[in-house]
Design an enzyme around this catalytic site. Sequence first.
Site, short mmCIF file in Angstrom:
data_model
loop_
_atom_site.label_atom_id
_atom_site.label_comp_id
_atom_site.label_asym_id
_atom_site.label_seq_id
_atom_site.Cartn_x
_atom_site.Cartn_y
_atom_site.Cartn_z
N ARG A 87 41.59 69.17 13.85
CA ARG A 87 40.80 69.28 15.07
C ARG A 87 41.69 69.23 16.30
O ARG A 87 42.83 68.78 16.23
CB ARG A 87 39.76 68.17 15.12
CG ARG A 87 40.34 66.77 15.23
CD ARG A 87 39.25 65.74 15.56
NE ARG A 87 38.07 65.90 14.74
CZ ARG A 87 36.84 66.12 15.24
NH1 ARG A 87 36.66 66.20 16.55
NH2 ARG A 87 35.82 66.24 14.46
N GLU B 299 25.91 71.24 15.66
CA GLU B 299 24.65 70.49 15.62
C GLU B 299 24.15 70.43 17.06
O GLU B 299 24.89 70.01 17.95
CB GLU B 299 24.91 69.08 15.08
CG GLU B 299 23.62 68.33 14.87
CD GLU B 299 23.81 66.91 14.35
OE1 GLU B 299 24.93 66.54 13.97
OE2 GLU B 299 22.79 66.19 14.35
N LYS C 225 31.39 63.31 21.11
CA LYS C 225 30.06 63.50 21.73
C LYS C 225 29.49 62.18 22.21
O LYS C 225 28.88 62.12 23.27
CB LYS C 225 29.10 64.11 20.71
CG LYS C 225 29.14 65.61 20.66
CD LYS C 225 28.07 66.09 19.69
CE LYS C 225 28.42 67.48 19.20
NZ LYS C 225 27.68 67.82 17.98
P1 ATP Z 1 29.51 65.16 15.49
O1 ATP Z 1 30.37 63.95 15.47
O2 ATP Z 1 28.23 64.98 16.21
O3 ATP Z 1 29.39 65.87 14.18
P2 ATP Z 1 31.14 67.38 16.22
O4 ATP Z 1 32.07 67.40 17.37
O5 ATP Z 1 31.67 67.51 14.85
O6 ATP Z 1 30.32 66.09 16.44
P3 ATP Z 1 29.46 69.62 15.63
O7 ATP Z 1 28.33 70.16 16.40
O8 ATP Z 1 29.22 69.19 14.25
O9 ATP Z 1 30.04 68.45 16.48
O10 ATP Z 1 30.67 70.65 15.69
C1 ATP Z 1 30.53 72.01 15.46
C2 ATP Z 1 31.82 72.57 14.95
O11 ATP Z 1 32.88 72.33 15.86
C3 ATP Z 1 32.21 71.94 13.63
O12 ATP Z 1 32.57 72.97 12.73
C4 ATP Z 1 33.37 71.07 13.98
O13 ATP Z 1 34.28 70.99 12.91
C5 ATP Z 1 33.98 71.78 15.18
N1 ATP Z 1 34.67 70.82 16.04
C6 ATP Z 1 34.17 69.72 16.60
N2 ATP Z 1 35.10 69.04 17.28
C7 ATP Z 1 36.25 69.74 17.17
C8 ATP Z 1 37.60 69.56 17.65
N3 ATP Z 1 37.95 68.51 18.40
N4 ATP Z 1 38.51 70.51 17.32
C9 ATP Z 1 38.16 71.56 16.58
N5 ATP Z 1 36.93 71.79 16.09
C10 ATP Z 1 35.97 70.89 16.38
#
Ligand code: ATP
Length: 588
Positions: free
Chosen positions: A293, A62, A303
């Site tokens: 994650r 996002e 974030k």
């Molecule tokens: P939000 O809480 O704003 O959704 P987010 O960290 O999930 O934050 P996204 O932009 O939705 O942000 O993440 C993009 C991709 O990165 C998603 O597929 C998410 O699952 C993956 N991702 C985010 N954080 C992690 C993490 N700590 N480890 C592995 N993958 C991650």
Amino acid sequence: MSPTDPSSAKASGSNFIRNIIDADLAANKFAPRRWSGRPGPAEQHKVSLGDTPKIRTRFPPEPNGYLHFGHAKSICLNFGLARDYGGACHLRFDDTNPEKEEQEYVDSIIDAVKWLGFDWGANLYYASNYFDWMYAFAEYLIESGNAYVDSQSAEEMRASRGTLTEPGKASPYRNRSAAENLDLFRRMKAGEFADGAHVLRARIDMASPNINLRDPAIYRIKRATHHNTGDAWCIYPMYTYAHPIEDALENITHSICTLEFEDQRPFYDWLLERLAEGGLLQRPLPQQIEFARLNLSYVVLSKRKLIQLVEEKHVDGWDDPRLPTLVGARRRGFTAEGFRRFADMIGVAKSDSWIDMSVLEGCMRDHLNETALRRIAVLDPVRLVIDNYPEDQEEMCEAPNHPQQPDWGRREIPFAKELWIEREDFTEHPPKGYFRLFPGNTVRLRYGYVVKCTGCVKDEAGNIKSVHCIYLPDTKSGTPGADSVKVKGNIHWVSAKHAYQAEVRLYDRLFSAEAPGAGGRDFIDDLNPDSKRIIAAQLEPALKEAIPEERFQFERHGYFVADRVDSRPGAPAFNRAVTLKDSWSKAR
Ligand code: ATP
Ligand code: MG
């Protein structure tokens, strides 16, 4: 190597996701397919899998923040699978929420994924380009009795949702006719109602033990300008509704996400099944697979917290080298290869765990050790005067650019009467086991001569102004007499006359607590007060020509990079990436 050859998965180690893919490919699950069903909008989006059954993954950020180390894990996983199986990985901006998304973030994400070394080819997509499809699919769900317009207030909806142990209660609007729902939904789209007056909900099961299946909202009224579609829409799809459709429209085969979406998978499947049933999507449908994650010690990867650190100016912007953002890491001198190795090393699992920061630092250190040119830097300079060396004399000493890479050649380092050495390499009162400079002791000036310390000169306050020594003329490194005098100490130096004085930033971990904010503390209280120290260092002259992002080992100190933001031609500034050894684990 054929894509179904299980050995293709060996490149990055096997894991449960690769096992699923291997089985799917063996079962020839992904036959070529094209879209059929009801005609979509004119600029409808089509992705063809082509003739060969290959996998398609996606990285769907996002655009509401900068990418962090957790995203690197997801990027390496998704792009790595596509690479190893001869498939494709899409970069898709999941920009269905109009409020928090900005072009600045889109640009930074594109840069970061490229920097990590991955290529999406033509597969760059925006979820917001599918709004027409999502809308058309919603109308179909209404017509088929699978969605209804609910006119309860947000509070009423929350109150009737039930709990983990109690079923929810049906909305009084749940049994509206399809015609009435369609009319209301179209008027929602036309802007006839205020924000929040109605929502469109999937009609599933208010008694489901999975709360996510209790008629989740799929469209809401929200008057907000979207970065891509402007003011064209006043209704926006919910993430949980939009995401499966995005995957299906792009023919994604394996939709890999983090564990917190596990409870959403039944809705993901429910939605796509309904649309496939109605002939709007073709099978096979994408499948959602969850993995753990990345949780990393000594940083925060949320974030919201990263934004707070930037906005409250605890760090110097998104690319502060201490932040766990990819732009920060790049400025820090971390390498893309280091991240890829890290991702391979930690692998993917189905249950949450913590990875220690030292593992990531170790990956960077190993890669930098292999690739960084060696240079000399004196970070805490004190003057060393060689009393028996002629005033105007200068000569060159030779040092290898990399001890394990003779092909990388050697460089010349000027030597003269006055040198800079590290303050800690001299002491008047040596403790046991101290082999460096003290009155009467001999040491080798690395790549130069053996010198014998004669004493020091102090100012009135007792601070050491200069250290004095005499050199032994026949002992120059690389000459036949070099080994004639045995010494235990070996110190580095730069010629004072020739040195390049530079700004060097000594970065350390941003937080001093392993789990910042644990136990109810404010994570801000766990910031490490010594995470950034700026010094004026004396560097070997060759470093003056360093180009931005060139990385070096400063011998005995660690790995440093010429800062890509603050360096000027002929005047680079340096950032410390990592120390030579893991000083954190030693301290514990
Ligand atoms: P939000 O809480 O704003 O959704 P987010 O960290 O999930 O934050 P996204 O932009 O939705 O942000 O993440 C993009 C991709 O990165 C998603 O597929 C998410 O699952 C993956 N991702 C985010 N954080 C992690 C993490 N700590 N480890 C592995 N993958 C991650
Ligand atoms: Mg997310």
